[in-house]
Design a protein around this motif. Structure first.
Motif, PDB file in Angstrom:
ATOM      1  N   ALA A 106       0.812  -1.220   0.000  1.00  0.00           N
ATOM      2  CA  ALA A 106       0.000   0.000   0.000  1.00  0.00           C
ATOM      3  C   ALA A 106       0.845   1.268   0.000  1.00  0.00           C
ATOM      4  N   TRP A 107       2.003   1.250   0.697  1.00  0.00           N
ATOM      5  CA  TRP A 107       2.842   2.452   0.727  1.00  0.00           C
ATOM      6  C   TRP A 107       3.333   2.804  -0.680  1.00  0.00           C
ATOM      7  N   PHE A 108       3.625   1.772  -1.486  1.00  0.00           N
ATOM      8  CA  PHE A 108       4.081   1.995  -2.863  1.00  0.00           C
ATOM      9  C   PHE A 108       2.962   2.624  -3.687  1.00  0.00           C
ATOM     10  N   TRP A 109       1.753   2.049  -3.590  1.00  0.00           N
ATOM     11  CA  TRP A 109       0.649   2.546  -4.391  1.00  0.00           C
ATOM     12  C   TRP A 109       0.170   3.910  -3.921  1.00  0.00           C
ATOM     13  N   MET A 110       0.341   4.214  -2.628  1.00  0.00           N
ATOM     14  CA  MET A 110       0.002   5.548  -2.154  1.00  0.00           C
ATOM     15  C   MET A 110       0.947   6.575  -2.768  1.00  0.00           C
ATOM     16  N   THR A 111       2.201   6.189  -2.988  1.00  0.00           N
ATOM     17  CA  THR A 111       3.154   7.080  -3.647  1.00  0.00           C
ATOM     18  C   THR A 111       2.755   7.312  -5.100  1.00  0.00           C
ATOM     19  N   VAL A 112       2.261   6.265  -5.751  1.00  0.00           N
ATOM     20  CA  VAL A 112       1.749   6.414  -7.120  1.00  0.00           C
ATOM     21  C   VAL A 112       0.606   7.420  -7.139  1.00  0.00           C
ATOM     22  N   ILE A 113      -0.359   7.253  -6.227  1.00  0.00           N
ATOM     23  CA  ILE A 113      -1.522   8.145  -6.163  1.00  0.00           C
ATOM     24  C   ILE A 113      -1.094   9.595  -5.946  1.00  0.00           C
ATOM     25  N   GLU A 114      -0.203   9.821  -4.968  1.00  0.00           N
ATOM     26  CA  GLU A 114       0.170  11.194  -4.648  1.00  0.00           C
ATOM     27  C   GLU A 114       1.020  11.820  -5.758  1.00  0.00           C
ATOM     28  N   THR A 115       1.784  11.015  -6.454  1.00  0.00           N
ATOM     29  CA  THR A 115       2.554  11.549  -7.588  1.00  0.00           C
ATOM     30  C   THR A 115       1.612  11.999  -8.695  1.00  0.00           C
ATOM     31  N   LEU A 116       0.604  11.193  -8.990  1.00  0.00           N
ATOM     32  CA  LEU A 116      -0.386  11.576  -9.994  1.00  0.00           C
ATOM     33  C   LEU A 116      -1.212  12.767  -9.515  1.00  0.00           C
ATOM     34  N   LYS A 117      -1.582  12.762  -8.241  1.00  0.00           N
ATOM     35  CA  LYS A 117      -2.441  13.798  -7.679  1.00  0.00           C
ATOM     36  C   LYS A 117      -1.770  15.170  -7.685  1.00  0.00           C
ATOM     37  N   TYR A 118      -0.462  15.205  -7.340  1.00  0.00           N
ATOM     38  CA  TYR A 118       0.213  16.494  -7.156  1.00  0.00           C
ATOM     39  C   TYR A 118       1.073  16.923  -8.344  1.00  0.00           C
ATOM     40  N   THR A 119       1.109  16.122  -9.400  1.00  0.00           N
ATOM     41  CA  THR A 119       1.872  16.538 -10.591  1.00  0.00           C
ATOM     42  C   THR A 119       1.024  16.564 -11.857  1.00  0.00           C
ATOM     43  N   GLY A 120      -0.059  15.765 -11.894  1.00  0.00           N
ATOM     44  CA  GLY A 120      -0.884  15.702 -13.087  1.00  0.00           C
ATOM     45  C   GLY A 120      -0.244  14.949 -14.242  1.00  0.00           C
ATOM     46  N   MET A 121       0.842  14.225 -13.979  1.00  0.00           N
ATOM     47  CA  MET A 121       1.506  13.494 -15.064  1.00  0.00           C
ATOM     48  C   MET A 121       0.648  12.322 -15.529  1.00  0.00           C
TER      49      MET A 121
END
Length: 321
Positions: free
Chosen positions: A147-162
């Motif tokens: 879950a920690w890995f996928w939370m990093t995926v979510i926050e990267t998408l959420k805060y960068t819009g990539m």
């Protein structure tokens, strides 16, 4: 007698001549595979008629219930490989059977994630992280783990819009934690352009954690950053040399959507950040364009959902007694 030309042979020659991205090749193969499966598992390219294509169209749109845009995407792929095969003399047919079979797509509003949906996503993932920290893991394969890995995926998408493809193309050397910058590669971008996005204060802790854990597992500067194979307990995936591709990402978002009872996808985060930025008093269309890496402001505007609250206030003001 010359052997009949197969779809596989045409695809291989097409890829050799076009030099496409790996993900693009995968999408071509997927479309061809679905067409062959519709035709009972075997059909030769030269024997396909317009009637076969129209029957497939009816099946895709009516029986499968897929969107008109999905159908048009399939047509674009099939038409391209047929044009290649015809122009290079690989098959002998007078016309491309995939010409003039597209349908006018419905124009739908862009989908964003509401504040409540964002909170629900965070709560589900944070609870999952707590359970993992306590040593409680699902005995069955779970697409939300780790879950920690996928939370990093979510926050990267959420805060960068990539885009998800940009995320998958990130290497450790693309992350400058000192300057707080992420370099997005041209090969992962839809318009084949490089651009930068900032690392925000909310994103930094998880991104740093992922970076340092990857280094601890032996990742080098040129290695893929978001690679679940380094951290998963699934023995089938524990191959450090193998990069993470789209399937684990799709599986994660399918499971997350099910848990949240709403559609969650990488592109929804992209539309959401564009819309949220444009709601701010100090909004700047150029900032949003730069963040999303668009070459045209017109494209950026397509990502911004109308602000219903502002529209309602203006209407009420216009018709106030």
């Amino acid at each position: 007698m010359k052997d009949a030309m197969t779809f596989e042979a045409i695809l291989e020659d097409y890829f050799l001549n076009k030099f496409l991205r790996e993900a693009t090749e995968w999408s071509y193969r997927k479309v061809v595979k679905t067409f062959i499966e519709f035709n009972k598992g075997y059909i030769l390219p030269e024997s396909v008629t317009r009637t076969d294509v129209l029957k497939w169209r009816r099946y895709v749109l009516n029986d499968q219930g897929l969107s008109k845009r999905t159908w048009n995407n399939k047509v674009t792929h099939m038409r391209a490989i047929y044009n290649h095969a015809i122009s290079n003399g690989m098959i002998n047919i007078p016309d491309n059977p995939f010409n003039q079979v597209i349908v006018k797509p419905d124009i739908k509003r862009k989908k964003t994630l509401s504040g409540e949906q964002m909170k629900k996503i965070d709560l589900i993932m944070e609870r999952k992280i707590e359970l993992e920290d306590m040593g409680v893991n699902d005995p069955r394969p779970n697409a939300l783990e780790p879950a920690w890995f996928w939370m990093t995926v979510i926050e990267t998408l959420k805060y960068t819009g990539m885009r998800q493809n940009q995320l998958l193309h990130l290497r450790l050397c693309d992350i400058d934690l000192k300057l707080g910058i992420i370099e997005l590669r041209a090969e992962g971008s839809k318009n084949h352009r490089e651009h930068r996005v900032p690392v925000t204060a909310r994103l930094r802790p998880r991104l740093e954690q992922l970076y340092h854990r990857a280094v601890q597992r032996g990742a080098k500067k040129g290695d893929q950053l978001f690679n679940i194979n380094r951290f998963t307990q699934n023995k089938k995936r524990m191959t450090k040399a193998k990069n993470m591709d789209h399937p684990p990402l799709r599986a994660f978002f399918r499971r997350l959507s099910k848990e949240c009872h709403c559609d969650v996808s990488p592109h929804r985060f992209r539309h959401t950040i564009a819309t949220d930025l444009m709601k701010r008093p100090e909004r700047s269309l150029n900032d949003v364009q730069m963040l999303l890496g668009h070459s045209s402001v017109a494209v950026t505007l397509e990502y911004v959902e109308a602000n219903m609250d502002n529209l309602r206030r203006n209407l009420e003001s216009a018709y106030a007694a």
